[in-house]
Enzyme design. Sequence first.
Site, short mmCIF file in Angstrom:
data_model
loop_
_atom_site.label_atom_id
_atom_site.label_comp_id
_atom_site.label_asym_id
_atom_site.label_seq_id
_atom_site.Cartn_x
_atom_site.Cartn_y
_atom_site.Cartn_z
N HIS A 145 -7.59 2.96 -13.18
CA HIS A 145 -8.67 3.59 -12.41
C HIS A 145 -10.04 3.25 -12.99
O HIS A 145 -10.96 2.84 -12.27
CB HIS A 145 -8.45 5.11 -12.40
CG HIS A 145 -9.56 5.87 -11.76
ND1 HIS A 145 -10.62 6.39 -12.47
CD2 HIS A 145 -9.79 6.17 -10.46
CE1 HIS A 145 -11.45 7.00 -11.63
NE2 HIS A 145 -10.97 6.88 -10.42
N ARG A 201 -10.88 0.62 0.23
CA ARG A 201 -9.85 1.60 -0.13
C ARG A 201 -10.34 2.98 0.25
O ARG A 201 -11.17 3.57 -0.45
CB ARG A 201 -9.56 1.51 -1.63
CG ARG A 201 -8.99 0.15 -2.06
CD ARG A 201 -9.31 -0.21 -3.48
NE ARG A 201 -10.75 -0.50 -3.65
CZ ARG A 201 -11.26 -1.27 -4.59
NH1 ARG A 201 -10.45 -1.88 -5.45
NH2 ARG A 201 -12.55 -1.47 -4.69
N ARG A 209 -8.34 -0.26 4.54
CA ARG A 209 -6.98 0.19 4.22
C ARG A 209 -6.91 1.69 4.38
O ARG A 209 -7.68 2.43 3.77
CB ARG A 209 -6.61 -0.20 2.79
CG ARG A 209 -5.18 0.18 2.41
CD ARG A 209 -4.84 -0.23 1.00
NE ARG A 209 -5.46 0.63 0.01
CZ ARG A 209 -5.39 0.42 -1.31
NH1 ARG A 209 -4.76 -0.65 -1.77
NH2 ARG A 209 -5.97 1.25 -2.16
N GLU A 222 2.75 -5.46 -0.65
CA GLU A 222 2.71 -5.03 -2.05
C GLU A 222 4.09 -4.90 -2.66
O GLU A 222 4.22 -4.80 -3.88
CB GLU A 222 2.02 -3.67 -2.15
CG GLU A 222 0.59 -3.66 -1.65
CD GLU A 222 0.12 -2.25 -1.36
OE1 GLU A 222 -0.50 -1.64 -2.25
OE2 GLU A 222 0.37 -1.76 -0.24
N GLY A 269 -1.41 -7.53 -1.72
CA GLY A 269 -1.94 -6.70 -2.79
C GLY A 269 -1.25 -7.10 -4.08
O GLY A 269 -0.23 -6.52 -4.47
N THR A 270 -1.79 -8.10 -4.75
CA THR A 270 -1.07 -8.71 -5.87
C THR A 270 -1.00 -7.83 -7.11
O THR A 270 -0.17 -8.07 -7.98
CB THR A 270 -1.71 -10.06 -6.24
OG1 THR A 270 -3.11 -9.89 -6.47
CG2 THR A 270 -1.49 -11.08 -5.12
N ASN A 271 -1.85 -6.79 -7.21
CA ASN A 271 -1.72 -5.87 -8.33
C ASN A 271 -0.37 -5.17 -8.28
O ASN A 271 0.42 -5.20 -9.22
CB ASN A 271 -2.85 -4.84 -8.33
CG ASN A 271 -4.21 -5.45 -8.54
OD1 ASN A 271 -4.34 -6.57 -9.01
ND2 ASN A 271 -5.25 -4.72 -8.16
N ASP A 272 -0.08 -4.51 -7.14
CA ASP A 272 1.19 -3.81 -6.99
C ASP A 272 2.36 -4.77 -6.87
O ASP A 272 3.45 -4.51 -7.38
CB ASP A 272 1.15 -2.88 -5.77
CG ASP A 272 0.64 -1.49 -6.11
OD1 ASP A 272 1.07 -0.96 -7.15
OD2 ASP A 272 -0.18 -0.95 -5.36
N CYS A 298 -5.94 -9.47 -1.64
CA CYS A 298 -6.97 -8.48 -1.95
C CYS A 298 -6.77 -7.85 -3.32
O CYS A 298 -7.46 -6.89 -3.67
CB CYS A 298 -7.03 -7.40 -0.87
SG CYS A 298 -5.49 -6.50 -0.64
#
Length: 841
Positions: free
Chosen positions: A432, A538, A593, A710, A731-734, A797
């Site tokens: 965060h 977001r 989103r 994701e 969503g490549t983070n998740d 993203c």
Amino acid sequence: MPAAPAATTPLVPYGQGRVRGLGPAELGIHGDQMDRLVALGLPTVPGITVPVQSARDLTDPAVARQVVDLMEELVGRRVGDTGHPMLLRLVASAPVAASGLPPQVPGIGLTPTNAASLIDLIGREGDLYEVWASVLRLVAEDALGVSPDALEDALEGVTSAPAQVEALLAVCAAEGTGPVPEDPAEQLALSAAALMHRWDSPRGRRARRSQRLPDDLGLALHVQALHIGPWERSGIGTASSRDPDSGALAPTGTFHRGMRRSALPTDASGEPLDTLPGGTDLLKHTLATLEHHLRDVAEVTFELRDGKLSLLSAAALDRSSPRAGLRLAVDLATAGTIDRRAALRTVRPQVVQELLHAQLRLTGDEKLLAKGLPASPGAARGLVVLSSQRALELAAGDVPTVLFSSETTPGDVPALLAADAVVTTSGGLASHAAVVARGSGTPAVCGASDLRIDTVRGTVSAGGHTVHEGDVVTVDGRSGAIYVGEVDIRPAEPPAELDTLLAWADDVRVLRVRTNADTVRETEAALRLGAEGIGLCRTEHQFLGDRLPVVRRYLLAQDDAAHREALDALTDAQCEDFTALLRAVGDRPVTVRLLDAPLHEFLPHDGAYEDQSQLDRAVEMREVNPMLGLRGVRLALLNDDLYPAQAEALFSAWVTVSKEGITPALEVMIPLVSLPEELAIAIGQVHEAADKVEEQTGVRVPYLVGSMIETPRAALLADQLAVHADFLSFGTNDLTQMTYGFSRDDVESRLLTGYVERGLLAASPFVEFDLDGVGALVAIAVQKARSVKPDIKLGVCGEHGGDATSILRLAPLGLDYVSCSPQRVPVARLAAAHAALEEST
């Protein structure tokens, strides 16, 4: 013993080697370099090269005599002549780059007979004798066989340079194979023998082996003319072509007056170049010419004799400053020396990042408090604060602060935005705090697990240091370092050439570049930096800070009435935010989103619930693994009025701004989809909201609707999702988190650093896109989606969309755009151009 001379030893004056078809293999690196300088018409010291294959011939006085005679003929002066004085310098170079070369030998031709006259001309006795003493010691030990012990005994207690020269001449005559000759040719032959002895020594061979060079690697020897002039108008210096701070074409370096020994001082002594006798115009012209020849920042060693400039060496600067490299690339392309594509290739995307953010000026004396993950670039210093409330209080008085916390929550956002820098002891690059800091351009270090924060005592401790709340610390978000006290900071001042280069990048790249932005402030910042729209808004981030209670009441509503009231408040807030956001984005695309709120981020962390019913509801909703729990489309399907309300607010906002002549290209995105049926239901809800707004306003809002990819399952079923979707965004983070089975907030500081150190990973997969695993899923998804809809829009993203290495890996997969935090947009623009150039070769 001197080498037996060849029938005819080739002697190659500077500038004639290439004409004879010779290169570094024959002339050595230095001889080849000087040949090129002469060919460019630049002022160079007169010199003669004895090629590698014949260099040992120079140890023969007869060959040395030929060299002296040729040099006197070229220069028009006699060695050692007191009327128009000239001495010689002997320099060695190898056919390839090598360290451990023998030292230069200056002052060949000095004798007790001419020393006094030369001193009168120079005006400083010490300079001449220091040079002479250094030459005599080298010749004594390496050519005349004087033992080191004899040399030490002879020099013991002798402090003045003239006395050292006298002692050295005496010990050579008494202990050596012969006295030091006065004939310059014989001195030259002895100097050559000394250099060859050094090169052939066991120490020299060890140096070559350490560089994986052959033991029998040869040397070229170079004899240079050394003009003698008055001390105040003579000397030696070094200069680079660019000012490292501004990047402008300006000679930068130092100048040392008088005669010097074989090497320049390694410290910062010397005079600035603006004191150079005769000025710097010729030096600047010379450096400019070299830049166009080398196509790089140039560095030269030069000498000045009686005000006349001569180059001794020239090469590309090993490491130029980011600003210098950028301005040079643009200057060369503007002048037509290179084309724009070559200029783009010259500048690394990471350089752009450095130019856009403040940087520390480190001296090496700083006290390191701790290191963590470099979560958001830039540098800042301020007072240590340990609570969001204190950060806000001090910020209200314009007092710079650094907020320290174990982690941050949505309720901390106002403080995160107010602080000058943020440090957390947990969390990773997708935490965060990291996401908020990157969005706002605030320097941040996350996962600094060595830090111990004691809020009761008001201290932060690590590495044997303790700082108290109110003490000053400095944060480097680029390296992840936190320093005790104040460290000098260079503010970000990107040169105008950066805009020029990025415009060229825009002409080349295929990938479009959007931004991840949730607020007007972030959107405006991204558009100034060249974003072509919003690739990820977001909506849950719009409820951070003061609006956190709005979404919290919705999530914790106990009955229908409370639920409806909370939803109405949420919708009103969204409509207001969307209207402002759409005005800011203009007619560009914007991907919104719908709510994807991990419950643990939005429920109170401090136990401060509004009433008992909220507390009871929170206990019911508590999850063991909230990142894989009730979030995204799952939450919406259990609360089937949520997404329709959000979509209605978005479409109503579009109607409002359209009346002002603003028509953004809306894209509504459904998050955390795993089942095609989930996506179909959520898309149906969005369509119903559009119908409702049309019924109310008479305006049919144009929009696309798509899915975020994701989960690995979504990637594998991309063809089925594409049946329903107008676009897909990875969503490549998740997706990275779920593919690896990593909890990204836990493993980055605790596990991945160790994995990288042990070589298990080249880099954190949350920093650099994993082509083998996650990339395989993306490739499958692209192929499957396009098999159903060839023209379906596909993007990324996740924050990989702002990492240069990741973009090079993503571009060949067939995507249409990347999206990243505002401050990384210029990096993405240049990286996308690099990707296009790489694919075109």
